[in-house]
Scaffold this motif. Structure first.
Motif, PDB file in Angstrom:
ATOM      1  N   ALA A   1       0.820  -1.210   0.000  1.00 20.09           N
ATOM      2  CA  ALA A   1       0.000   0.000   0.000  1.00 20.09           C
ATOM      3  C   ALA A   1       0.853   1.260   0.000  1.00 20.09           C
ATOM      4  O   ALA A   1       0.396   2.323  -0.425  1.00 20.09           O
ATOM      5  CB  ALA A   1      -0.921  -0.006   1.226  1.00 20.09           C
ATOM      6  N   ASP A   2       2.104   1.147   0.463  1.00 21.85           N
ATOM      7  CA  ASP A   2       2.991   2.312   0.482  1.00 21.85           C
ATOM      8  C   ASP A   2       3.524   2.655  -0.912  1.00 21.85           C
ATOM      9  O   ASP A   2       4.116   3.716  -1.094  1.00 21.85           O
ATOM     10  CB  ASP A   2       4.179   2.061   1.416  1.00 21.85           C
ATOM     11  N   PHE A   3       3.316   1.767  -1.892  1.00 20.25           N
ATOM     12  CA  PHE A   3       3.903   1.979  -3.218  1.00 20.25           C
ATOM     13  C   PHE A   3       2.861   2.008  -4.340  1.00 20.25           C
ATOM     14  O   PHE A   3       3.142   2.540  -5.413  1.00 20.25           O
ATOM     15  CB  PHE A   3       4.913   0.863  -3.518  1.00 20.25           C
ATOM     16  N   LEU A   4       1.684   1.414  -4.121  1.00 24.89           N
ATOM     17  CA  LEU A   4       0.700   1.287  -5.188  1.00 24.89           C
ATOM     18  C   LEU A   4      -0.396   2.336  -5.073  1.00 24.89           C
ATOM     19  O   LEU A   4      -0.581   2.954  -4.017  1.00 24.89           O
ATOM     20  CB  LEU A   4       0.065  -0.111  -5.152  1.00 24.89           C
ATOM     21  N   ARG A   5      -1.132   2.505  -6.184  1.00 29.11           N
ATOM     22  CA  ARG A   5      -2.323   3.347  -6.148  1.00 29.11           C
ATOM     23  C   ARG A   5      -3.322   2.776  -5.150  1.00 29.11           C
ATOM     24  O   ARG A   5      -3.323   1.566  -4.879  1.00 29.11           O
ATOM     25  CB  ARG A   5      -2.985   3.432  -7.527  1.00 29.11           C
ATOM     26  N   SER A   6      -4.180   3.619  -4.631  1.00 25.22           N
ATOM     27  CA  SER A   6      -5.087   3.186  -3.573  1.00 25.22           C
ATOM     28  C   SER A   6      -5.997   2.045  -4.026  1.00 25.22           C
ATOM     29  O   SER A   6      -6.258   1.108  -3.269  1.00 25.22           O
ATOM     30  CB  SER A   6      -5.929   4.370  -3.100  1.00 25.22           C
ATOM     31  N   ASP A   7      -6.479   2.102  -5.291  1.00 23.46           N
ATOM     32  CA  ASP A   7      -7.371   1.040  -5.750  1.00 23.46           C
ATOM     33  C   ASP A   7      -6.633  -0.286  -5.881  1.00 23.46           C
ATOM     34  O   ASP A   7      -7.146  -1.346  -5.481  1.00 23.46           O
ATOM     35  CB  ASP A   7      -8.031   1.429  -7.071  1.00 23.46           C
ATOM     36  N   LEU A   8      -5.398  -0.248  -6.426  1.00 22.60           N
ATOM     37  CA  LEU A   8      -4.605  -1.474  -6.546  1.00 22.60           C
ATOM     38  C   LEU A   8      -4.209  -1.993  -5.168  1.00 22.60           C
ATOM     39  O   LEU A   8      -4.228  -3.205  -4.919  1.00 22.60           O
ATOM     40  CB  LEU A   8      -3.369  -1.220  -7.393  1.00 22.60           C
ATOM     41  N   ALA A   9      -3.837  -1.086  -4.267  1.00 22.03           N
ATOM     42  CA  ALA A   9      -3.447  -1.492  -2.922  1.00 22.03           C
ATOM     43  C   ALA A   9      -4.599  -2.186  -2.212  1.00 22.03           C
ATOM     44  O   ALA A   9      -4.403  -3.177  -1.494  1.00 22.03           O
ATOM     45  CB  ALA A   9      -2.976  -0.280  -2.123  1.00 22.03           C
ATOM     46  N   ALA A  10      -5.819  -1.690  -2.387  1.00 24.45           N
ATOM     47  CA  ALA A  10      -6.980  -2.314  -1.758  1.00 24.45           C
ATOM     48  C   ALA A  10      -7.203  -3.721  -2.305  1.00 24.45           C
ATOM     49  O   ALA A  10      -7.515  -4.653  -1.546  1.00 24.45           O
ATOM     50  CB  ALA A  10      -8.226  -1.448  -1.982  1.00 24.45           C
ATOM     51  N   ASP A  11      -7.021  -3.895  -3.631  1.00 24.79           N
ATOM     52  CA  ASP A  11      -7.178  -5.220  -4.228  1.00 24.79           C
ATOM     53  C   ASP A  11      -6.124  -6.186  -3.690  1.00 24.79           C
ATOM     54  O   ASP A  11      -6.423  -7.355  -3.406  1.00 24.79           O
ATOM     55  CB  ASP A  11      -7.066  -5.126  -5.753  1.00 24.79           C
ATOM     56  N   VAL A  12      -4.874  -5.705  -3.565  1.00 25.04           N
ATOM     57  CA  VAL A  12      -3.795  -6.552  -3.054  1.00 25.04           C
ATOM     58  C   VAL A  12      -4.068  -6.959  -1.618  1.00 25.04           C
ATOM     59  O   VAL A  12      -3.918  -8.133  -1.237  1.00 25.04           O
ATOM     60  CB  VAL A  12      -2.443  -5.823  -3.170  1.00 25.04           C
ATOM     61  N   ALA A  13      -4.469  -6.000  -0.783  1.00 25.80           N
ATOM     62  CA  ALA A  13      -4.741  -6.305   0.620  1.00 25.80           C
ATOM     63  C   ALA A  13      -5.875  -7.315   0.757  1.00 25.80           C
ATOM     64  O   ALA A  13      -5.810  -8.236   1.587  1.00 25.80           O
ATOM     65  CB  ALA A  13      -5.079  -5.018   1.374  1.00 25.80           C
ATOM     66  N   ALA A  14      -6.906  -7.165  -0.064  1.00 28.83           N
ATOM     67  CA  ALA A  14      -8.027  -8.105  -0.014  1.00 28.83           C
ATOM     68  C   ALA A  14      -7.585  -9.498  -0.436  1.00 28.83           C
ATOM     69  O   ALA A  14      -7.996 -10.504   0.171  1.00 28.83           O
ATOM     70  CB  ALA A  14      -9.162  -7.606  -0.913  1.00 28.83           C
ATOM     71  N   ALA A  15      -6.753  -9.583  -1.473  1.00 28.14           N
ATOM     72  CA  ALA A  15      -6.263 -10.886  -1.926  1.00 28.14           C
ATOM     73  C   ALA A  15      -5.367 -11.537  -0.872  1.00 28.14           C
ATOM     74  O   ALA A  15      -5.426 -12.753  -0.657  1.00 28.14           O
ATOM     75  CB  ALA A  15      -5.506 -10.730  -3.242  1.00 28.14           C
TER      76      ALA A  15
END
Length: 664
Positions: free
Chosen positions: A190-204
């Motif tokens: 989340a410190d490096f990605l866009r907020s939408d991508l970071a949210a998808d990564v965290a959910a996965a």
């Protein structure tokens, strides 16, 4: 001094080195440990160092402290420089300073006083051996992990339960846009990605941890479809000894090339299906055109006295002939075939495409000509060349969404000193002696696809547009099969590859001059032919009269085409009989005598080719003419005569007369 070992004990049980200046002590140590380990002994510290250097598998070193020449702590300190073996100091004195020195210098894991307790010493050696074995296993695993991280083409990371990086490789850091691996440690994606991508990564990540089983997801990145990338991300939960998921391994693999290839292959399958469909449509369309053109030709003599009707029917015939030309081009586009090269006038080919280009490019694109009158002839397949020019003009149209101009120009050019040029374009001599494009800019030789273009004379076609141009990073890939910047379903990436293949097979080459924002010029170099231009075959003005009376069997499942063909033959002076199928034709041939069979190729049930082969087996001397609206629909043996639909009556008359031969 003596060096002994127990030959019956496998080396895998571990190796112990005992060093003491008293031989009795060495014998006692060997007796105590040889049941569990391979034991090496020496009474000289110098020889002990030689053994340590020669035996990299030594697990534990037992050394006396007080020895002549080199004390135990000094020996273990030097041993530490060349070996990772565990060290135990044996001392007969309560010399705490020596023990401290051995701890500091020699890295000992413990010490045992003399006289020792056998059980205590065995336990100390066993503990030291286990520590050494575990340390080596850990070092091996670390080396394997480091090798995997450093050399894998995938982006790999290990996270804690909160998604923070514990370990990662350089590819993962690069994917995140981080300056280094160290900059990522302790931080999350989340410190490096866009907020939408970071949210998808965290959910996965959460889903993988909660499921406790490996998961696979596909991520798509890229602002535009042309720059889109795909990654397959595998998440593997890692459990602790109690079975709880405490870490997460993440492996991200770039599958962009694979996904693009899949999309291109699907598009190629669509194109193949389109080709098959085009063949069927062309056959039906050519049947219609045969009936239309034939009927018009039969009707024109009947209205010869009415100028207005004659003009209208002539216009209708010309429109139908243009439809036939379009159908032929459709088949050429949809089906690969060998080049049918002949010597042509390039200017005539280009001028003959005016109607086709006007319909294909639309009203927002203006087509201009700048054709040199004394252009050299070339030997090329004119149909394939027309398709190549059409492809390039359509590319130019697509680069001008707001409209613009496509200029088709020709010129002669003599190439000198082209042999042995650098294929990478470093200080080459370009094929243009003046080194200029029609726009006056230097042509980059890095874009010359064939660096070994032979010296000689070439006729050059230039297709110039006023569009957006091609960026340098794309320019080097435009000839790759399946490479396209168009969206899925909008292009196959085969157009320029086909153009390149055509000019290469014709002995020439292709080059591109493009500037972003200023348009693109594509130049086709075709070798000059010293032969005269071949005249395009034209149909005779009037049908060839029948050389003799003959009975002809007409076979066609389309009643309108069957009627037109039979009417033509009747008008030539032949006796014709018409049937609707191959089976009916064989029945008539069994019952009656015929001098020639004229049959359609594509018919339900027995095809024209099946009928021709049956006739050849049973009546080998009977001539046979195959008529087809799609000549590439089947492999027709060379010994059969073929007439392509739609055909004028003169062509039919000429083929029939040739097959029948002179009277008698």
């Amino acid at each position: 001094m003596g060096v002994t070992s127990e030959a019956m004990i496998p080396a895998v049980r571990g190796t112990i080195l005992a060093v003491d200046d008293e031989p009795d002590i060495l014998v006692a140590l060997e007796d105590l440990l040889e049941d569990e380990y391979r034991v090496l002994t020496t009474s000289r510290p110098a020889e002990a160092l030689e053994l340590i250097a020669a035996e990299p598998d030594i697990d534990v070193i037992l050394s006396d402290q007080r020895m002549p020449g080199l004390t135990g702590d000094a020996l273990l300190a030097r041993a530490r420089e060349i070996s990772d073996a565990q060290a135990i100091l044996l001392t007969g004195y309560a010399d705490i300073s020596a023990v401290v020195s051995a701890l500091n210098r020699g890295g000992i894991t413990g010490y045992v006083t003399k006289p020792w307790d056998p059980s205590l010493l065995r336990n100390a050696v066993r503990s030291a051996y286990e520590r050494h074995r575990l340390a080596r296993e850990l070092a091996t695993e670390r080396a394997l992990l480091r090798g995997l991280l450093d050399h894998s083409s995938d982006a790999i990371a290990f996270k804690d339960g909160q998604g923070r990086f514990l370990r990662l490789n350089a590819r993962m850091a690069e994917r995140l846009g981080a300056p280094s691996v160290e900059a990522c440690l302790g931080r999350s994606e989340a410190d490096f990605l866009r907020s939408d991508l970071a949210a998808d990564v965290a959910a996965a990540d959460r889903a993988a941890i909660e499921s406790g089983a490996p998961t696979e997801t596909t991520m798509t990145e890229g602002a535009s479809e042309a720059a889109q990338t795909w990654r397959q991300v595998t998440r593997v939960p890692i459990r602790d000894a109690a079975g709880a998921v405490v870490h997460l391994a993440v492996i991200a693999r770039d599958i962009t090339e694979q996904r693009q290839l899949e999309l291109r292959l699907r598009q190629a399958d669509k194109m193949q299906a389109l080709g098959t469909l085009a063949g069927g449509v062309a056959h039906d369309f050519n049947n219609l055109l045969t009936a239309i053109l034939g009927s018009l030709e039969l009707a024109l003599p009947k209205v010869a006295g009415d100028a207005r009707l004659t003009r209208l029917m002539t216009n209708a015939a010309q429109a139908a002939q243009r439809g036939a030309a379009l159908t032929k081009r459709l088949l050429t586009f949809s089906h690969r075939r060998d080049l049918q090269a002949r010597v042509v006038d390039l200017n005539a080919v280009i001028r003959g495409m005016d109607d086709l280009l006007g319909r294909s490019l639309g009203g927002f694109v203006q087509v201009e000509h700048d054709l040199r009158d004394d252009l050299w002839p070339v030997k090329v397949d004119p149909d394939q060349l027309e398709l190549a020019i059409l492809n390039l003009c359509i590319n130019g149209r697509d680069a001008m969404p707001e409209g613009g101009v496509v200029v088709l120009s020709t010129r002669n050019e003599t190439v000198r000193g082209s042999q042995g040029r650098n294929p990478q374009g470093q200080n080459p001599q370009g094929p243009n002696p003046q080194g200029a494009s029609p726009k006056g800019r230097a042509l980059p030789d890095a874009n010359l696809r064939d660096p070994n273009l032979k010296d000689g004379d070439y006729a050059v076609i230039a297709i110039r547009d006023t569009g957006t141009g091609i960026p340098p990073e794309i320019l080097g890939r435009v000839f790759e099969p399946f490479f396209t910047t168009k969206g899925v379903g909008q292009g196959t990436g085969l157009g320029l590859a086909m153009v390149f293949g055509l000019v290469q097979q014709s002995g020439g080459t292709i080059r591109i001059d493009s500037t972003v924002g200023h348009g693109t010029t594509v130049l086709l170099y075709l070798p000059r032919s010293r032969e005269p231009v071949e005249a395009v075959p034209t149909a005779p003005a009037a049908p060839t009269p029948a050389p003799r009376r003959a009975r002809i069997l007409v076979v066609d499942d389309d009643p309108q085409v069957r009627h037109v063909t039979a009417s033509f033959l009747n008008g030539f002076g032949y006796d014709e009989v018409a049937v609707a199928s191959g089976e009916a034709a064989l029945e008539r041939l069994d019952a009656e005598r015929f001098d020639l069979v004229v049959a359609d190729l594509a018919m339900p049930g027995m095809s024209g080719l099946d009928l021709a082969e049956a006739v050849r087996r049973r009546w080998p001397a009977l001539p046979f003419l195959l008529v087809t609206g799609h000549a590439e629909a089947a492999r027709i043996p060379a010994e059969f005569t073929v007439l392509e639909k739609p055909f004028p009556s003169a062509d039919l008359a000429a083929r029939v007369a040739a097959l029948l031969g002179p009277a008698g």
